[in-house]
Scaffold this motif. Structure first.
Motif, PDB file in Angstrom:
ATOM      1  N   SER A   1      41.403  35.349  38.196  1.00  0.00           N
ATOM      2  CA  SER A   1      42.296  36.459  38.533  1.00  0.00           C
ATOM      3  C   SER A   1      41.535  37.774  38.645  1.00  0.00           C
ATOM      4  CB  SER A   1      43.411  36.575  37.483  1.00  0.00           C
ATOM      5  OG  SER A   1      42.888  36.941  36.222  1.00  0.00           O
ATOM      6  N   LEU A   2      40.435  37.884  37.907  1.00  0.00           N
ATOM      7  CA  LEU A   2      39.573  39.055  38.043  1.00  0.00           C
ATOM      8  C   LEU A   2      38.849  39.045  39.381  1.00  0.00           C
ATOM      9  CD1 LEU A   2      37.816  39.433  34.559  1.00  0.00           C
ATOM     10  CD2 LEU A   2      39.114  41.202  35.722  1.00  0.00           C
ATOM     11  N   VAL A   3      38.321  37.878  39.730  1.00  0.00           N
ATOM     12  CA  VAL A   3      37.485  37.763  40.928  1.00  0.00           C
ATOM     13  C   VAL A   3      38.293  37.983  42.203  1.00  0.00           C
ATOM     14  CG1 VAL A   3      35.986  36.220  42.244  1.00  0.00           C
ATOM     15  CG2 VAL A   3      35.874  36.231  39.737  1.00  0.00           C
ATOM     16  N   VAL A   4      39.483  37.422  42.252  1.00  0.00           N
ATOM     17  CA  VAL A   4      40.269  37.470  43.495  1.00  0.00           C
ATOM     18  C   VAL A   4      41.274  38.616  43.517  1.00  0.00           C
ATOM     19  CG1 VAL A   4      40.041  34.977  43.718  1.00  0.00           C
ATOM     20  CG2 VAL A   4      42.100  35.918  42.653  1.00  0.00           C
ATOM     21  N   SER A   5      41.345  39.413  42.472  1.00  0.00           N
ATOM     22  CA  SER A   5      42.338  40.482  42.394  1.00  0.00           C
ATOM     23  C   SER A   5      42.185  41.469  43.556  1.00  0.00           C
ATOM     24  CB  SER A   5      42.195  41.244  41.074  1.00  0.00           C
ATOM     25  OG  SER A   5      42.913  42.466  41.111  1.00  0.00           O
ATOM     26  N   PRO A   6      43.189  41.594  44.434  1.00  0.00           N
ATOM     27  CA  PRO A   6      43.116  42.604  45.498  1.00  0.00           C
ATOM     28  C   PRO A   6      43.014  44.023  44.943  1.00  0.00           C
ATOM     29  CG  PRO A   6      44.888  41.016  45.927  1.00  0.00           C
ATOM     30  CD  PRO A   6      44.423  40.798  44.511  1.00  0.00           C
ATOM     31  N   THR A   7      43.660  44.251  43.811  1.00  0.00           N
ATOM     32  CA  THR A   7      43.642  45.586  43.199  1.00  0.00           C
ATOM     33  C   THR A   7      42.238  45.976  42.774  1.00  0.00           C
ATOM     34  OG1 THR A   7      45.890  45.218  42.382  1.00  0.00           O
ATOM     35  CG2 THR A   7      44.630  47.005  41.374  1.00  0.00           C
ATOM     36  N   LEU A   8      41.558  45.087  42.045  1.00  0.00           N
ATOM     37  CA  LEU A   8      40.205  45.400  41.579  1.00  0.00           C
ATOM     38  C   LEU A   8      39.201  45.428  42.727  1.00  0.00           C
ATOM     39  CD1 LEU A   8      39.902  43.432  38.209  1.00  0.00           C
ATOM     40  CD2 LEU A   8      40.490  45.825  38.601  1.00  0.00           C
ATOM     41  N   ARG A   9      39.381  44.558  43.698  1.00  0.00           N
ATOM     42  CA  ARG A   9      38.474  44.556  44.848  1.00  0.00           C
ATOM     43  C   ARG A   9      38.579  45.879  45.602  1.00  0.00           C
ATOM     44  NH1 ARG A   9      36.984  39.076  46.288  1.00  0.00           N
ATOM     45  NH2 ARG A   9      36.786  39.611  48.486  1.00  0.00           N
ATOM     46  N   LEU A  10      39.778  46.416  45.688  1.00  0.00           N
ATOM     47  CA  LEU A  10      39.976  47.699  46.350  1.00  0.00           C
ATOM     48  C   LEU A  10      39.348  48.830  45.539  1.00  0.00           C
ATOM     49  CD1 LEU A  10      41.412  48.961  48.838  1.00  0.00           C
ATOM     50  CD2 LEU A  10      43.388  49.349  47.351  1.00  0.00           C
ATOM     51  N   GLN A  11      39.565  48.820  44.221  1.00  0.00           N
ATOM     52  CA  GLN A  11      39.020  49.883  43.382  1.00  0.00           C
ATOM     53  C   GLN A  11      37.497  49.870  43.369  1.00  0.00           C
ATOM     54  OE1 GLN A  11      40.845  49.297  39.554  1.00  0.00           O
ATOM     55  NE2 GLN A  11      42.922  49.678  40.319  1.00  0.00           N
ATOM     56  N   TYR A  12      36.915  48.707  43.079  1.00  0.00           N
ATOM     57  CA  TYR A  12      35.456  48.617  43.058  1.00  0.00           C
ATOM     58  C   TYR A  12      34.875  48.820  44.454  1.00  0.00           C
ATOM     59  CZ  TYR A  12      35.119  47.116  38.184  1.00  0.00           C
ATOM     60  OH  TYR A  12      35.134  47.079  36.813  1.00  0.00           O
ATOM     61  N   GLY A  13      35.612  48.381  45.489  1.00  0.00           N
ATOM     62  CA  GLY A  13      35.137  48.567  46.854  1.00  0.00           C
ATOM     63  C   GLY A  13      35.022  50.040  47.215  1.00  0.00           C
ATOM     64  N   ASP A  14      36.013  50.845  46.852  1.00  0.00           N
ATOM     65  CA  ASP A  14      35.959  52.275  47.147  1.00  0.00           C
ATOM     66  C   ASP A  14      34.824  52.963  46.393  1.00  0.00           C
ATOM     67  OD1 ASP A  14      38.025  52.228  48.938  1.00  0.00           O
ATOM     68  OD2 ASP A  14      39.575  52.839  47.504  1.00  0.00           O
ATOM     69  N   LEU A  15      34.494  52.447  45.212  1.00  0.00           N
ATOM     70  CA  LEU A  15      33.385  53.014  44.447  1.00  0.00           C
ATOM     71  C   LEU A  15      32.026  52.590  45.011  1.00  0.00           C
ATOM     72  CD1 LEU A  15      34.715  52.533  40.804  1.00  0.00           C
ATOM     73  CD2 LEU A  15      34.174  54.727  41.870  1.00  0.00           C
ATOM     74  N   LEU A  16      31.844  51.287  45.183  1.00  0.00           N
ATOM     75  CA  LEU A  16      30.537  50.760  45.567  1.00  0.00           C
ATOM     76  C   LEU A  16      30.176  51.059  47.015  1.00  0.00           C
ATOM     77  CD1 LEU A  16      30.704  47.307  43.713  1.00  0.00           C
ATOM     78  CD2 LEU A  16      29.558  49.412  42.986  1.00  0.00           C
ATOM     79  N   SER A  17      31.187  51.189  47.874  1.00  0.00           N
ATOM     80  CA  SER A  17      30.918  51.500  49.281  1.00  0.00           C
ATOM     81  C   SER A  17      30.525  52.952  49.491  1.00  0.00           C
ATOM     82  CB  SER A  17      32.152  51.190  50.128  1.00  0.00           C
ATOM     83  OG  SER A  17      33.218  52.069  49.798  1.00  0.00           O
ATOM     84  N   GLY A  18      30.777  53.792  48.504  1.00  0.00           N
ATOM     85  CA  GLY A  18      30.519  55.215  48.638  1.00  0.00           C
ATOM     86  C   GLY A  18      31.665  55.991  49.259  1.00  0.00           C
ATOM     87  N   ASP A  19      32.757  55.287  49.610  1.00  0.00           N
ATOM     88  CA  ASP A  19      33.894  55.969  50.234  1.00  0.00           C
ATOM     89  C   ASP A  19      34.516  57.008  49.302  1.00  0.00           C
ATOM     90  OD1 ASP A  19      33.486  54.502  52.480  1.00  0.00           O
ATOM     91  OD2 ASP A  19      35.263  53.227  52.276  1.00  0.00           O
ATOM     92  N   ALA A  20      34.627  56.665  48.028  1.00  0.00           N
ATOM     93  CA  ALA A  20      35.210  57.606  47.070  1.00  0.00           C
ATOM     94  C   ALA A  20      34.344  58.860  46.950  1.00  0.00           C
ATOM     95  CB  ALA A  20      35.383  56.938  45.706  1.00  0.00           C
ATOM     96  N   ALA A  21      33.034  58.686  46.907  1.00  0.00           N
ATOM     97  CA  ALA A  21      32.124  59.833  46.804  1.00  0.00           C
ATOM     98  C   ALA A  21      32.162  60.679  48.073  1.00  0.00           C
ATOM     99  CB  ALA A  21      30.707  59.347  46.521  1.00  0.00           C
ATOM    100  N   THR A  22      32.236  60.014  49.242  1.00  0.00           N
ATOM    101  CA  THR A  22      32.317  60.747  50.510  1.00  0.00           C
ATOM    102  C   THR A  22      33.596  61.565  50.583  1.00  0.00           C
ATOM    103  OG1 THR A  22      31.022  59.056  51.649  1.00  0.00           O
ATOM    104  CG2 THR A  22      32.379  60.498  53.019  1.00  0.00           C
ATOM    105  N   TYR A  23      34.687  60.958  50.223  1.00  0.00           N
ATOM    106  CA  TYR A  23      35.977  61.653  50.203  1.00  0.00           C
ATOM    107  C   TYR A  23      35.921  62.850  49.250  1.00  0.00           C
ATOM    108  CZ  TYR A  23      40.831  62.509  48.807  1.00  0.00           C
ATOM    109  OH  TYR A  23      42.029  63.093  48.491  1.00  0.00           O
ATOM    110  N   ASP A  24      35.354  62.653  48.080  1.00  0.00           N
ATOM    111  CA  ASP A  24      35.237  63.719  47.082  1.00  0.00           C
ATOM    112  C   ASP A  24      34.439  64.888  47.650  1.00  0.00           C
ATOM    113  OD1 ASP A  24      35.044  65.279  44.836  1.00  0.00           O
ATOM    114  OD2 ASP A  24      33.780  63.888  43.712  1.00  0.00           O
TER     115      ASP A  24
END
Length: 475
Positions: A390-413
């Protein structure tokens, strides 16, 4: 047969699960900014007219949510503290975690501290790993104050109520009763959805005491009076009629009910399959058996009328979702966040009641439960793998970690900080470039190319410009 998962191993796993679901929200919180949707409108109104005048304007012109209105009209923007929004998600998720622990700590007070911490951690994990909408749950302030904060306060209120019943008569007990009433006033004044939930719970609790235990509960009666009086302030607001009148679906109960059933059926099926609810149910059986023993202080749960309780739980889920569908034509993510919370906690309450019912029976299930519900090793292993999965396939966590690791959150900031600096410049008209990325965990809406849109007008007013607009994206 020896258990595959010892209490200590489960506690360690629970701590790890909490960390993995808590950490991304803390990291994303550092990238949060005020939302163009509503946040600037509340702030501009409060700055322009004053705090109390803003309450009156919104109460008469849009909504009766007196408590959440007070919170948004006292937001960091009102005080000129732009970066204060970076703290709101972190404080909210921390407060929510503490409220879950307050509830479980009081409910399971006969159990060890490790057990109480473990249960709180696993409930928090089960909620966060399947959170329907992250941005509306913790990052969009206007949603946070109307849904997440009162939901956390409701869990805390339940802890206060349970504590009141075990306290001896005296000043401290009276203070707990007073504080419980204040919390009811705050919760009901936060929003219609949480209002329906709290009033429904009070009616169910008072009704059970009166019908099944033949006892008039004065404490619950006072809480219900406070809740109904507070609800009168919410629904009596002149602004409510204006708000409801803006929706085309509003007023068609049959269509809204059909839509609600469809939305709930799809959501519940997904929660059963995609979340750790079922494996946690299996692993929790030994604890639920202990809670139904004669020596347990909460054994009353197992004595509840199980069929009625199950129907009430299903009805509450329906009633929670229906007002939004009826009033808005849809069930927004913030509503489904609250509905999932009630589904999750209600699931285990109903399960505990069924365990007690079966333990009183003479069948094979009752004998197995009375023996301590020894879960086969293979079943424990499958449950453990399901939890990890449930951790691995969680759409919620994949979205959260994805925004962090992709740099999108930092770019937006970074780009939002640059926009804030530009907005502080003088000038009647400001043209703002679109942000390159809009992380789904952080952004609800941006301003528009139409300078007359509400979001544009609110930002223009807050920063003392005549016009603010978003230029066309030519990329």
């Amino acid at each position: 047969m020896k258990h595959l998962f010892s209490d200590r191993l489960i506690a360690i796993a629970a701590g790890l699960f909490v960390a993995l679901t808590y950490l991304p929200l803390l990291l994303l919180s550092a990238h949060n900014h005020p939302s163009a949707a509503d946040d600037y409108c509340f702030a501009d109104t409060a700055v322009r007219y004053g705090f109390w005048a803003a309450q009156k304007l919104y109460y008469n012109g849009w909504t009766g949510r007196y408590f959440s209105n007070m919170l948004v009209h006292g937001s960091p923007l009102v005080w000129g503290w732009y970066d204060g929004y970076r703290l709101i998600p972190a404080l909210t998720v921390t407060g929510f975690l503490l409220s879950v622990y307050s509830f479980t700590n009081e409910l399971l007070r006969d159990q060890s501290r490790v057990t109480r911490l473990t249960v709180a951690g696993l409930l928090f994990f089960a909620y966060m790993v399947a959170l329907p909408n992250t941005v509306e749950g913790f990052f969009w302030t206007s949603s946070v104050v109307a849904y997440t904060i009162p939901a956390a306060l409701t869990l805390y209120w339940l802890a206060i109520v349970m504590r009141w019943y075990r306290l001896p008569a005296g000043l401290y007990r009276n203070l707990n009763a007073f504080w419980a009433g204040v919390l009811v006033f705050f919760i009901v004044g936060s929003g219609e959805t949480i209002l329906v939930l709290l009033v429904g719970m009070l009616l169910a609790m008072a009704g059970y005491r009166l019908v099944f235990q033949r006892t008039f509960d004065g404490f619950l009666a006072v809480m219900l009076v406070v809740a109904l009086a507070s609800a009168g302030l919410v629904f009596g607001a002149p602004g409510n009629a204006i708000r409801l009148g803006s929706n085309e679906v509003q007023g068609n109960s049959i269509v809204s009910l059909g839509m609600t059933v469809g939305i709930l059926a799809k959501a519940v099926l997904g929660w059963l399959v995609q979340t750790p609810v079922l494996p946690l149910s299996l692993l929790s059986l030994p604890l639920l058996v202990r809670l139904n023993r004669p020596t347990s202080s909460v054994r009353t749960i197992g004595q509840l009328p199980v069929l009625l309780l199950t129907l009430i739980w299903a009805g509450v889920l329906l009633v929670l979702t229906f007002p939004s569908v009826y009033g808005l034509g849809t069930a927004p993510g913030r509503v489904m966040n609250l509905t999932y919370l009630v589904f999750l906690f209600g699931w285990f309450l109903v399960l505990a009641a069924w365990v007690g019912y079966l333990m009183r029976g003479q069948g094979a299930a009752g004998r197995w439960l009375n023996a301590g519900a020894p879960v086969p090793t293979l079943a424990q292993g499958i449950a453990g793998l399901w939890l990890i999965g449930s951790l691995v396939v969680s759409p919620t966590l994949r979205l959260q970690y994805g925004d962090l690791l992709s740099g999108d959150a930092a770019t937006y900031d970074r780009e939002m900080s640059q926009r804030h600096a530009q907005l502080q410049q003088s000038g009647d008209t400001l043209q703002l470039a679109p942000i390159r990325v809009y992380p789904a965990t952080l952004v609800v809406e941006d301003i528009k190319t139409d300078s007359q849109h509400w979001w544009n007008r609110c930002q223009a007013g807050y920063y003392h410009h005549k016009t603010v607009l978003l230029t066309a994206d030519n990329r």
